[in-house]
Design a protein around this motif. Sequence first.
Motif, PDB file in Angstrom:
ATOM      1  N   LYS A 158       0.832  -1.208   0.000  1.00 34.32           N
ATOM      2  CA  LYS A 158       0.000   0.000   0.000  1.00 34.32           C
ATOM      3  C   LYS A 158       0.870   1.262   0.000  1.00 34.32           C
ATOM      4  O   LYS A 158       0.628   2.193  -0.766  1.00 34.32           O
ATOM      5  CB  LYS A 158      -0.925  -0.012   1.219  1.00 34.32           C
ATOM      6  CG  LYS A 158      -1.873   1.150   1.272  1.00 34.32           C
ATOM      7  CD  LYS A 158      -2.784   1.051   2.483  1.00 34.32           C
ATOM      8  CE  LYS A 158      -3.673   2.270   2.563  1.00 34.32           C
ATOM      9  NZ  LYS A 158      -4.507   2.259   3.773  1.00 34.32           N
ATOM     10  N   ARG A 159       1.907   1.276   0.842  1.00 38.89           N
ATOM     11  CA  ARG A 159       2.815   2.423   0.902  1.00 38.89           C
ATOM     12  C   ARG A 159       3.531   2.626  -0.428  1.00 38.89           C
ATOM     13  O   ARG A 159       3.626   3.743  -0.941  1.00 38.89           O
ATOM     14  CB  ARG A 159       3.827   2.222   2.031  1.00 38.89           C
ATOM     15  CG  ARG A 159       4.812   3.378   2.192  1.00 38.89           C
ATOM     16  CD  ARG A 159       5.846   3.098   3.278  1.00 38.89           C
ATOM     17  NE  ARG A 159       6.386   1.750   3.307  1.00 38.89           N
ATOM     18  CZ  ARG A 159       7.307   1.280   2.481  1.00 38.89           C
ATOM     19  NH1 ARG A 159       7.796   2.045   1.523  1.00 38.89           N
ATOM     20  NH2 ARG A 159       7.741   0.033   2.569  1.00 38.89           N
ATOM     21  N   LYS A 160       3.995   1.521  -1.014  1.00 35.19           N
ATOM     22  CA  LYS A 160       4.718   1.611  -2.289  1.00 35.19           C
ATOM     23  C   LYS A 160       3.808   2.156  -3.383  1.00 35.19           C
ATOM     24  O   LYS A 160       4.205   3.037  -4.150  1.00 35.19           O
ATOM     25  CB  LYS A 160       5.265   0.235  -2.678  1.00 35.19           C
ATOM     26  CG  LYS A 160       6.069   0.216  -3.956  1.00 35.19           C
ATOM     27  CD  LYS A 160       7.233   1.170  -3.985  1.00 35.19           C
ATOM     28  CE  LYS A 160       8.339   0.774  -3.074  1.00 35.19           C
ATOM     29  NZ  LYS A 160       9.511   1.670  -3.175  1.00 35.19           N
ATOM     30  N   LEU A 161       2.580   1.663  -3.448  1.00 33.89           N
ATOM     31  CA  LEU A 161       1.637   2.156  -4.467  1.00 33.89           C
ATOM     32  C   LEU A 161       1.295   3.620  -4.224  1.00 33.89           C
ATOM     33  O   LEU A 161       1.240   4.412  -5.175  1.00 33.89           O
ATOM     34  CB  LEU A 161       0.382   1.290  -4.497  1.00 33.89           C
ATOM     35  CG  LEU A 161       0.573  -0.119  -5.057  1.00 33.89           C
ATOM     36  CD1 LEU A 161      -0.688  -0.944  -4.860  1.00 33.89           C
ATOM     37  CD2 LEU A 161       0.992  -0.090  -6.512  1.00 33.89           C
ATOM     38  N   ASN A 162       1.081   3.994  -2.972  1.00 32.20           N
ATOM     39  CA  ASN A 162       0.765   5.399  -2.664  1.00 32.20           C
ATOM     40  C   ASN A 162       1.906   6.331  -3.030  1.00 32.20           C
ATOM     41  O   ASN A 162       1.685   7.441  -3.509  1.00 32.20           O
ATOM     42  CB  ASN A 162       0.417   5.570  -1.177  1.00 32.20           C
ATOM     43  CG  ASN A 162      -0.964   5.070  -0.844  1.00 32.20           C
ATOM     44  OD1 ASN A 162      -1.829   4.976  -1.699  1.00 32.20           O
ATOM     45  ND2 ASN A 162      -1.172   4.717   0.416  1.00 32.20           N
ATOM     46  N   ASN A 163       3.137   5.890  -2.815  1.00 38.46           N
ATOM     47  CA  ASN A 163       4.301   6.750  -3.070  1.00 38.46           C
ATOM     48  C   ASN A 163       4.778   6.732  -4.515  1.00 38.46           C
ATOM     49  O   ASN A 163       5.336   7.725  -4.983  1.00 38.46           O
ATOM     50  CB  ASN A 163       5.473   6.343  -2.169  1.00 38.46           C
ATOM     51  CG  ASN A 163       5.222   6.631  -0.717  1.00 38.46           C
ATOM     52  OD1 ASN A 163       4.417   7.496  -0.368  1.00 38.46           O
ATOM     53  ND2 ASN A 163       5.881   5.896   0.150  1.00 38.46           N
ATOM     54  N   SER A 164       4.584   5.626  -5.210  1.00 36.78           N
ATOM     55  CA  SER A 164       5.255   5.449  -6.504  1.00 36.78           C
ATOM     56  C   SER A 164       4.347   5.365  -7.715  1.00 36.78           C
ATOM     57  O   SER A 164       4.802   5.617  -8.831  1.00 36.78           O
ATOM     58  CB  SER A 164       6.121   4.181  -6.456  1.00 36.78           C
ATOM     59  OG  SER A 164       7.055   4.265  -5.417  1.00 36.78           O
ATOM     60  N   LEU A 165       3.085   4.991  -7.533  1.00 36.09           N
ATOM     61  CA  LEU A 165       2.227   4.746  -8.694  1.00 36.09           C
ATOM     62  C   LEU A 165       2.055   5.988  -9.562  1.00 36.09           C
ATOM     63  O   LEU A 165       2.301   5.956 -10.771  1.00 36.09           O
ATOM     64  CB  LEU A 165       0.866   4.210  -8.255  1.00 36.09           C
ATOM     65  CG  LEU A 165      -0.124   3.912  -9.385  1.00 36.09           C
ATOM     66  CD1 LEU A 165       0.420   2.869 -10.335  1.00 36.09           C
ATOM     67  CD2 LEU A 165      -1.458   3.454  -8.815  1.00 36.09           C
ATOM     68  N   TRP A 166       1.639   7.095  -8.991  1.00 33.04           N
ATOM     69  CA  TRP A 166       1.366   8.301  -9.784  1.00 33.04           C
ATOM     70  C   TRP A 166       2.634   8.856 -10.437  1.00 33.04           C
ATOM     71  O   TRP A 166       2.627   9.150 -11.642  1.00 33.04           O
ATOM     72  CB  TRP A 166       0.635   9.334  -8.944  1.00 33.04           C
ATOM     73  CG  TRP A 166       0.303  10.584  -9.709  1.00 33.04           C
ATOM     74  CD1 TRP A 166       0.703  11.850  -9.410  1.00 33.04           C
ATOM     75  CD2 TRP A 166      -0.481  10.702 -10.908  1.00 33.04           C
ATOM     76  NE1 TRP A 166       0.214  12.735 -10.343  1.00 33.04           N
ATOM     77  CE2 TRP A 166      -0.514  12.060 -11.272  1.00 33.04           C
ATOM     78  CE3 TRP A 166      -1.151   9.779 -11.712  1.00 33.04           C
ATOM     79  CZ2 TRP A 166      -1.181  12.524 -12.401  1.00 33.04           C
ATOM     80  CZ3 TRP A 166      -1.827  10.244 -12.834  1.00 33.04           C
ATOM     81  CH2 TRP A 166      -1.827  11.596 -13.161  1.00 33.04           C
ATOM     82  N   PRO A 167       3.754   9.018  -9.710  1.00 35.99           N
ATOM     83  CA  PRO A 167       4.973   9.505 -10.396  1.00 35.99           C
ATOM     84  C   PRO A 167       5.431   8.567 -11.517  1.00 35.99           C
ATOM     85  O   PRO A 167       5.867   9.026 -12.571  1.00 35.99           O
ATOM     86  CB  PRO A 167       6.022   9.568  -9.280  1.00 35.99           C
ATOM     87  CG  PRO A 167       5.253   9.614  -8.015  1.00 35.99           C
ATOM     88  CD  PRO A 167       3.962   8.890  -8.262  1.00 35.99           C
ATOM     89  N   THR A 168       5.305   7.261 -11.303  1.00 43.09           N
ATOM     90  CA  THR A 168       5.706   6.308 -12.336  1.00 43.09           C
ATOM     91  C   THR A 168       4.778   6.398 -13.535  1.00 43.09           C
ATOM     92  O   THR A 168       5.229   6.359 -14.688  1.00 43.09           O
ATOM     93  CB  THR A 168       5.713   4.875 -11.766  1.00 43.09           C
ATOM     94  OG1 THR A 168       6.579   4.828 -10.638  1.00 43.09           O
ATOM     95  CG2 THR A 168       6.173   3.874 -12.811  1.00 43.09           C
ATOM     96  N   LEU A 169       3.495   6.541 -13.285  1.00 47.07           N
ATOM     97  CA  LEU A 169       2.535   6.644 -14.383  1.00 47.07           C
ATOM     98  C   LEU A 169       2.786   7.899 -15.221  1.00 47.07           C
ATOM     99  O   LEU A 169       2.745   7.847 -16.452  1.00 47.07           O
ATOM    100  CB  LEU A 169       1.108   6.630 -13.837  1.00 47.07           C
ATOM    101  CG  LEU A 169      -0.001   6.559 -14.861  1.00 47.07           C
ATOM    102  CD1 LEU A 169       0.132   5.333 -15.755  1.00 47.07           C
ATOM    103  CD2 LEU A 169      -1.352   6.566 -14.167  1.00 47.07           C
ATOM    104  N   LYS A 170       3.080   9.016 -14.572  1.00 44.63           N
ATOM    105  CA  LYS A 170       3.380  10.249 -15.320  1.00 44.63           C
ATOM    106  C   LYS A 170       4.631  10.059 -16.181  1.00 44.63           C
ATOM    107  O   LYS A 170       4.650  10.491 -17.337  1.00 44.63           O
ATOM    108  CB  LYS A 170       3.550  11.429 -14.372  1.00 44.63           C
ATOM    109  CG  LYS A 170       2.242  11.879 -13.745  1.00 44.63           C
ATOM    110  CD  LYS A 170       2.360  13.187 -12.993  1.00 44.63           C
ATOM    111  CE  LYS A 170       3.267  13.103 -11.813  1.00 44.63           C
ATOM    112  NZ  LYS A 170       3.277  14.299 -10.962  1.00 44.63           N
ATOM    113  N   THR A 171       5.642   9.413 -15.633  1.00 41.88           N
ATOM    114  CA  THR A 171       6.852   9.155 -16.420  1.00 41.88           C
ATOM    115  C   THR A 171       6.537   8.180 -17.552  1.00 41.88           C
ATOM    116  O   THR A 171       7.016   8.356 -18.681  1.00 41.88           O
ATOM    117  CB  THR A 171       7.966   8.596 -15.512  1.00 41.88           C
ATOM    118  OG1 THR A 171       8.207   9.526 -14.459  1.00 41.88           O
ATOM    119  CG2 THR A 171       9.249   8.365 -16.299  1.00 41.88           C
ATOM    120  N   ASN A 172       5.734   7.175 -17.268  1.00 43.65           N
ATOM    121  CA  ASN A 172       5.294   6.221 -18.290  1.00 43.65           C
ATOM    122  C   ASN A 172       4.687   6.966 -19.476  1.00 43.65           C
ATOM    123  O   ASN A 172       4.968   6.645 -20.628  1.00 43.65           O
ATOM    124  CB  ASN A 172       4.264   5.270 -17.655  1.00 43.65           C
ATOM    125  CG  ASN A 172       3.575   4.388 -18.663  1.00 43.65           C
ATOM    126  OD1 ASN A 172       4.080   3.346 -19.029  1.00 43.65           O
ATOM    127  ND2 ASN A 172       2.405   4.810 -19.118  1.00 43.65           N
TER     128      ASN A 172
END
Length: 185
Positions: free
Chosen positions: A129-143
Amino acid sequence: MFKRYNQLVLKRPLVTNMVTTGILFGTGDCLAQKFFPEHENSTYDYQRSLRSIIYGTLIFAPMGDKWYKFINTVKSPIRSSNGNINKYLDVVTRVAGDQLVFAPFVGIPMYYTMMTFMEFSSNPLDDIKRKLNNSLWPTLKTNWLVWPAFQMLNFSLIPVQMRLLSVNVVSIGWNCYLSYIHNKK
């Protein structure tokens, strides 16, 4: 070598994609550890690379193999009397599906979930949950900065049986980025 690979991917597509994807995910992690170490004196983490290889081989490759075969069947709901326009609209529709469905809801969350799970922490659900909260949106924008343009070319120029390979080649850099973000403290 390319001719032999093409024969293998036509004869045994899933196994060929699994081996190739595992190697290339491991290569991305290796590059991340080499060029973006956690600390100045970090030692190479072989278990981390093994997790990347396992993820690429057993999770992403079968999922990607099925996804690229499925997305190839998707057609644009908008049709024209001009076949060339229809082909272009189909490619745009496939890229939209890849970037608005697969990436945010399957590909990126699956990576962070499975990689975190394979670390065997004492509290994996909280860590995921912490990893998804911290990393999902920034990774998606870079994607979205990297993949739409490439997928336009991939879906329009590359034969369907070779699409996962072409994605995997570009993914060496992408996997390096994912590994870096996932392992950043």
